[in-house]
Write an enzyme that holds these catalytic residues in place. Structure first.
Site, PDB file in Angstrom:
ATOM      1  N   GLU A 100      10.849  -0.148  -2.181  1.00 23.79           N
ATOM      2  CA  GLU A 100      12.214   0.050  -2.667  1.00 23.79           C
ATOM      3  C   GLU A 100      13.199   0.232  -1.508  1.00 23.79           C
ATOM      4  O   GLU A 100      13.866   1.257  -1.403  1.00 23.79           O
ATOM      5  CB  GLU A 100      12.271   1.272  -3.596  1.00 23.79           C
ATOM      6  N   GLU A 155       3.056  -1.573  -9.019  1.00 21.17           N
ATOM      7  CA  GLU A 155       3.100  -0.353  -9.832  1.00 21.17           C
ATOM      8  C   GLU A 155       3.158  -0.791 -11.283  1.00 21.17           C
ATOM      9  O   GLU A 155       3.941  -1.679 -11.631  1.00 21.17           O
ATOM     10  CB  GLU A 155       4.345   0.495  -9.510  1.00 21.17           C
TER      11      GLU A 155
HETATM   12  C1  IPT Z   1       9.177   3.419  -8.632  1.00 19.72           C
HETATM   13  C2  IPT Z   1       8.880   3.878  -7.232  1.00 19.72           C
HETATM   14  O1  IPT Z   1       8.475   2.804  -6.426  1.00 19.72           O
HETATM   15  C3  IPT Z   1       7.844   4.939  -7.177  1.00 19.72           C
HETATM   16  O2  IPT Z   1       7.880   5.492  -5.891  1.00 19.72           O
HETATM   17  C4  IPT Z   1       8.104   5.978  -8.213  1.00 19.72           C
HETATM   18  O3  IPT Z   1       9.340   6.566  -7.952  1.00 19.72           O
HETATM   19  C5  IPT Z   1       8.177   5.344  -9.563  1.00 19.72           C
HETATM   20  O4  IPT Z   1       9.182   4.403  -9.591  1.00 19.72           O
HETATM   21  C6  IPT Z   1       8.488   6.367 -10.633  1.00 19.72           C
HETATM   22  O5  IPT Z   1       7.615   7.409 -10.703  1.00 19.72           O
HETATM   23  S1  IPT Z   1      10.783   2.748  -8.547  1.00 19.72           S
HETATM   24  C7  IPT Z   1      11.494   2.796 -10.108  1.00 19.72           C
HETATM   25  C8  IPT Z   1      12.894   2.308 -10.022  1.00 19.72           C
HETATM   26  C9  IPT Z   1      10.732   1.973 -11.055  1.00 19.72           C
END
Ligand code: IPT
Length: 956
Positions: free
Chosen positions: A418, A496
């Site tokens: 990010e 993710e």
């Molecule tokens: C995403 C992040 O990459 C991760 O670090 C964590 O913050 C997660 O979200 C939430 O728990 S970024 C988000 C805009 C999807």
């Protein structure tokens, strides 16, 4: 100390590999002296960094002892703070805020002669910037909290009384590049070492290993940087491969036939590099990572990441890792069929990678970089697009890659997380590609990026993942841009997905089915492994966990930091149990007279597993034979009288490095349950047992209780409190439920009649101020003085504006819950989209196993498919037998749903001494709306009729 510039650190030697070496090393961890100041402007300009300054502390001075490594907020100075994406200070790069805690550290140490002839001072992690002084001389500054800095101290050490002085700023220019979703935790939090650099030793080595699947041979492309006199001889020896040669000039060395390394079989060969002054040991794993036709290959074979994202977290010590905890994480991962880790969002403790090499996990090793807070201002001023920051970016990547470049488990380098888009990211990629073409480059934040080797996204919906899987199967549209064409040539991963926050995540099965269906889809990484709760002690001494806002932060993101498959103390959450099922390397389907076994390994056959069937009271081994990777086989079942339950389990056949023989890796089950026998000779129950106003049951045998009350609400889960990404135009379920009044429905008796054989009650349950209801027809019959049957028909009435959380019957029993014995799915809880990994059988839990201790209280603990349950309370036991064909979901809790919904922390929950019991005919799924899709349509509970027949008995 200049902490408002854009560059990298200064004065350190160029980065190199972390080598296992014969060179002496002296740990400088331990007790140091420490002084805290409110900001750089008030950090004393005394002789803190000069040997003359007393460091021992005199009464009244402001120096105290501190542990290194540690974050000073856990050592009595200041407090932790949590933000997700927002900076906790003004966006005014590269300036840190004035209120910027400064920690001055001092250590006096002796150095034996072996260090005085050549050494570096090595810092593995200081958050966020430090100025390092030795014996009154400035060595330089660090930048990159999770990156290693080595300062040359050759000729600068005395035999005794060396003074190492380090001034650490909590915030610095570097903080703009370190906006990961985690606690802000300052200090020297990783090891400090004095490392000898012997004359005629080895400064650096890089062994690029490769494996050619076509002929089963390996190669090593060796780069060695010898210290001292040029031309020192270096021998490479790999006894297992009969290799012993002069490797002084490096280059490509063929090693002949080898066993390749993979996560399934992490075969390592011990190699030594011997120079006159130093011997270095390398653990070589031969493998090739490549992309062909948009498919990710390891050793020529397509693989899938069954991955998790891992931050480093210890509930007492923050990001200070012990070897035991790192090992525990990895063993738990392997035991739950996880085969990959993304080191989100920074390089982990260096020893972590030794373990991933040995235990077998594919690693995406991520650079310490995130500039997420700039998203708040539309990515204006984002450092990624400002050439002024470029040297800092490239330095970060170089430190990342160099330290860990010899680890076989690392299959991709990730530029960071990010950080928006920009040419500085491109520069990182370009350097990495030039330096290490043997691994792939990953970065998620720039979807049109042409400088990465995988197409990576986070939390893409199932529908989109399917489209991505399909798009490479048809020709690109002719107006596709070059970037789009490039992207279509890449494999796809979800770096993710499935946000494991609170009760959840749902939707795992559907993702896994897509990953299996499309060759382009190479799997993904669950967000995330560990909840970052900080240990606190509750009012009555109970251990609990704190989250954002608990330390008085004015800007914070509450419990968004509590989103793991394991708790901060590594208790397994139900999401991990479900994940282990979907990530399992075998699928077992029990058919009518056979079992279909599918081998989902990429390489291994099934000889490492034993298959055991069990049916009612019988069991035995199932001969499965040879099923190559990727293939299925149908195996006949033993000739049995038709059982009620048939279960086939895959167990480890022998001990492995991560679990013992007998450890289950997969399970399949089929049920042919016979309905329970209904009692005969029934009469109307005694009126005294019922409340005259509500006509709810008030006593049964010696039990005092109140129920049933029709319930369609649940204590909102974290996922219920966020709108799903696929329906962001709607408020989250928790709000819609509250608006509709599901949480405040009341029941009116519409009619009642006492016949000879039954009490019949019709009720209407309606939220205050609303005109939609659930109508219930209840028929009570007496079986004995201690038992009744209850037949309930539930029918929605009117226009419900929202789906329900559940449809069930709620009871309150006098007496606190003591435990639950049941026949149904277990032993853990299950919800319709989070049921995998549980199995049907006889299960039992005591009071503390009834619920999941989610840090922020919410609905949990439902046991689904229950046909019989004994609810044990301090006021007696209630036995529930389901006489109708479908089982019910049983939830037993020491807290009411209102209490759960109104309490901020688990350790603050106050039990009311009663047992709250729900018998649900239907339940909604849980989804993963905190990040990603909400409850998928097939798991939503649109208002619908339900019916159940129960036998309720005062039990023992
Ligand atoms: C995403 C992040 O990459 C991760 O670090 C964590 O913050 C997660 O979200 C939430 O728990 S970024 C988000 C805009 C999807």
């Amino acid at each position: 100390m200049n902490i408002a510039r854009k560059g990298p650190g200064t004065g350190a030697r160029s980065p190199r590999a972390r080598l296992q070496s014969s060179a002496p090393r002296q740990s400088l961890n331990g007790t140091w002296r420490f002084r805290w100041s409110r900001g750089l402007a008030v950090a004393p300009a005394d002789a803190w960094n000069q040997p003359e300054q007393p460091d021992s502390g005199v009464p009244g001075d402001d120096w105290t002892d501190i542990t290194v490594p540690a974050h000073w907020v856990f050592e009595g100075h200041g407090r932790p703070a949590y933000t997700n994406t927002r900076f906790p200070f003004a966006i005014d790069p590269p300036n840190p805020p004035d209120e910027n805690p400064i920690g001055d550290y001092r250590l006096v140490f002796d150095a034996s002669p072996q260090f005085r002839s050549g050494a570096v001072l090595r810092f593995d992690g200081i958050e966020s910037a430090a100025e390092v002084w030795l014996n009154g001389e400035l060595l330089g500054e660090t930048r990159g909290s999770r990156l290693t800095h080595e300062f040359d101290v050759t000729g600068k050490l005395n035999a005794t009384g060396n003074l190492l002085a380090v001034r650490v700023a909590q915030f610095s220019d570097a903080s703009y590049l370190e906006d990961q979703d985690m606690w802000w935790l300052p200090g020297i939090f990783r090891d400090v070492d004095l490392v000898a650099t012997p004359a005629d030793g080895i400064w650096d080595a890089f062994a690029v290993t490769d494996y050619e699947a076509a002929d089963g041979t390996g190669t090593i492309d060796l780069f060695i940087d010898v210290a001292g006199a040029a031309g020192a001889d270096v021998r490479l020896s790999i006894p297992e491969l009969d290799i012993d040669l002069d490797a002084s000039s490096g280059g490509v060395i063929g090693v002949g036939e080898v066993e390749p390394w993979s996560a399934e079989n992490p075969r390592l060969y011990t190699a030594t590099l011997t120079a006159p002054g130093e011997t270095v040991t390398l653990q070589l794993g031969f493998r090739r990572i490549e992309v062909k036709d948009s498919v990710l290959l390891v050793n020529g074979t397509p693989i899938q990441f069954h991955g998790v994202n891992r931050h480093e977290h210890d509930p007492e010590r923050g990001r200070v890792m012990s070897p035991e905890l790192m090992k525990r994480d990895l063993l738990l991962m392997k035991q739950h069929n996880v085969n990959a880790v993304r080191t989100s969002h920074y390089p982990p403790h260096p020893d972590f990678l030794t373990l991933t090499d040995e235990l077998g996990l594919y690693v995406i090793l991520e650079c310490d970089l995130e500039t997420h807070g700039f998203e708040e201002i539309g990515w204006k001023q984002n450092p990624s697009a400002d050439p002024g920051w470029r040297s800092a970016y490239v330095d970060r990547m170089q430190r990342t890659v160099h330290r860990d470049k010899n680890h076989a488990s690392i299959v991709m380098w990730s530029l960071g997380n990010e950080a928006g888009t920009g040419t500085d990211l491109e520069a990182m990629a370009a350097w990495t590609r030039g330096f290490d073409p043997s691994r792939l480059i990953h970065y998620e934040g720039d979807w049109s990026s042409t400088y990465v080797d995988v197409y990576s996204r986070m939390y893409a919906s199932h529908r989109e993942v399917r489209q991505i899987g399909e798009e490479v199967l048809v020709p690109a549209p002719f107006d596709a841009t070059a970037a789009q064409v490039h992207r279509r040539s890449l494999p796809f991963i979800q770096c993710e997905y499935a946000h494991a926050m609170g009760n959840g995540p749902g939707g795992l099965q559907e993702y896994e089915e897509l990953f299996d269906a499309y060759p382009r889809l190479a799997g993904g990484f669950i967000w995330e492994w560990i909840e970052h709760g900080l240990a606190v002690t509750g009012p009555d001494g109970r251990r609990g966990y704190a989250y954002g806002g608990d330390f008085g932060e004015d800007v914070h993101d509450s419990n968004f930091v509590i989103d793991g498959l394991v708790s901060a103390d590594r208790e397994v959450r139900p999401g991990l149990v479900a994940l282990a099922h979907w990530y399992s390397p075998v699928r077992i389907e029990v058919l009518d007279a056979s079992v279909r076994i599918t081998n989902r390994y990429a390489f291994a056959d099934l000889s490492g597993l034993r298959f055991v069937w069990s049916a009612d009271a019988q069991s035995g081994d199932l001969k499965v034979g040879d099923v190559p990777a990727g293939q299925s086989a149908e195996v006949p079942l033993p000739d049995l009288d038709l059982p009620e339950i048939l279960t086939v389990e895959a167990l480890l056949a022998s001990d492995t490095a991560w679990a013992q023989a007998g450890h289950p890796v997969g399970r399949g089950q089929r049920l042919w349950l016979n309905p329970a026998e209904a009692p005969a000779d029934l009469h109307a129950p005694a009126p005294e047992a019922f409340d005259p106003v509500t006509l709810r049951l008030r006593s049964l045998g010696g039990l005092t209780l109140d129920g049933p009350q029709v319930g369609v609400w649940r204590a909102p889960t974290d996922n219920d409190r966020y709108p799903g990404w696929d329906e962001r135009d709607l408020p989250p379920y928790a709000e819609r439920w509250h608006a509709a009044g599901l949480d405040r429905a009341r029941t009116r008796v519409v009619s009642s009649s006492w016949d000879e054989d039954a009490l019949r009650v019709a009720t209407r349950t309606t939220p205050a101020g609303r005109d939609f209801s659930v109508d219930a027809d209840l028929v009570w019959r007496r079986v004995s003085a201690t038992a009744l049957t209850l037949d309930v028909t539930l029918t929605p009435f009117g226009a419900w504006p929202v789906e329900w959380a559940r449809l069930g019957l709620d009871f309150v029993l006098e007496g606190a819950p003591v435990g639950l014995d049941w026949q149904g799915q277990g032993p853990g809880p299950s919800y319709p989209d989070l049921a995998a990994g549980t199995f049907w059988g006889s299960h039992s839990v005591e009071a503390d196993g009834l619920y999941t201790p989610h840090v922020k209280p919410q609905e949990s603990g439902a046991r689904a498919g229950v046909r019989e349950a004994l609810i044990r309370t301090s006021g007696g036991a209630l036995k529930v037998t389901v006489l109708s064909a479908e089982g019910v979901a049983v939830t037993v809790s020491p807290w009411s749903r209102d209490t759960l919904a109104a309490t901020a922390h688990h350790h603050e929950l106050e039990a009311d001494g009663r047992t709250h019991l729900s018998l649900d005919v239907f339940q909604s799924g849980v989804g993963t709306a905190t990040c990603g899709p909400g409850v998928l349509p097939r798991y939503r509970l649109t208002p619908r009729p339900g019916r159940v027949t129960l036998l309720l008995a005062a039990g023992e």
